[in-house]
Design a protein around this motif. Structure first.
Motif, mmCIF file in Angstrom:
data_model
loop_
_atom_site.group_PDB
_atom_site.id
_atom_site.type_symbol
_atom_site.label_atom_id
_atom_site.label_comp_id
_atom_site.label_asym_id
_atom_site.label_seq_id
_atom_site.Cartn_x
_atom_site.Cartn_y
_atom_site.Cartn_z
ATOM 1 N N GLU A 140 -3.920 -15.131 0.143
ATOM 2 C CA GLU A 140 -2.728 -14.187 0.729
ATOM 3 C C GLU A 140 -1.635 -15.617 1.217
ATOM 4 O O GLU A 140 -1.712 -16.262 1.642
ATOM 5 N N THR A 160 0.965 -10.365 -5.752
ATOM 6 C CA THR A 160 1.391 -9.120 -5.523
ATOM 7 C C THR A 160 1.770 -8.581 -3.948
ATOM 8 O O THR A 160 1.026 -9.186 -3.224
ATOM 9 N N GLU A 162 1.456 -6.655 -1.194
ATOM 10 C CA GLU A 162 0.918 -5.463 -0.711
ATOM 11 C C GLU A 162 1.193 -4.686 0.368
ATOM 12 O O GLU A 162 0.465 -3.534 0.606
#
Length: 188
Positions: A140, A160, A162
């Motif tokens: 993350e 990505t 999120e």
């Protein structure tokens, strides 16, 4: 997963232009100089940048990071130029959840080294290290929603977006900020 303390992790990573190595006792002076020279650019984003630290405070932090590497509490690398050995910044995997394994990615750069692609190169190498050496299943990256420059790095590297965490942390100025959550989930 085996006990992370038993992992034999490399303490150095090399890229085309950079050498990343774990913090070593004695690194405090050069890291402190970079923090102090970059404090105005770091303060809006990083809680450790509330004030200029003393060399002794930075040296203590470096030694803690050195110990944390071997205790697997944090995996931090200092970034140096391969050409001339100058200190450029840091990249790290912190807040580990070894059961997954999952890590939060963090990085900062000396202001005078910004805009040369060094952090992207270093983060890419650290992500590869996290996947290949550590077995990361989730990485993350939390970035303040106003920090557009920093957002470019996970975007370039295939993370990505999120979502957004509201009131996620306070920065070096004590301001409560929202953060984008970018994630990379190898093997999914």
């Amino acid at each position: 997963m085996m006990d992370p303390i038993l992992l034999d992790l490399p303490t150095k990573i090399e890229t085309e232009r950079l050498v990343l190595r774990i913090p070593q006792p004695g690194d405090g002076k050069v890291v402190n100089q970079a923090i102090c020279e970059s404090i105005e650019e770091l303060r809006p984003w990083l809680s450790f940048a509330k004030k200029k630290p003393s060399i002794e405070e930075t040296e203590a932090d470096v030694r803690i990071a050195h110990a944390h590497f071997f205790l697997r509490k944090e995996i931090r690398f200092h970034i140096y130029s391969k050409a001339d050995g100058r200190f450029i910044g840091t990249v790290r995997l912190h807040h580990p959840s070894w059961k997954v394994p999952r890590f939060e990615l963090g990085y900062w750069i000396h202001t005078k080294e910004s805009g040369k692609g060094y952090i992207t190169e270093a983060v890419e190498a650290l992500v590869q290290y996290a996947v290949e050496e550590v077995g990361a299943k989730r990485i993350e990256c939390l970035i303040g929603t106003d920090n557009k420059k920093s957002c470019k790095i996970p975007e370039k590297l295939g993370f990505t977006l999120e979502g957004i965490l509201k009131n996620e942390y306070t920065n070096g100025e004590g301001v409560l900020i929202d953060s984008y959550v970018y994630a990379l989930t190898p093997g999914r």
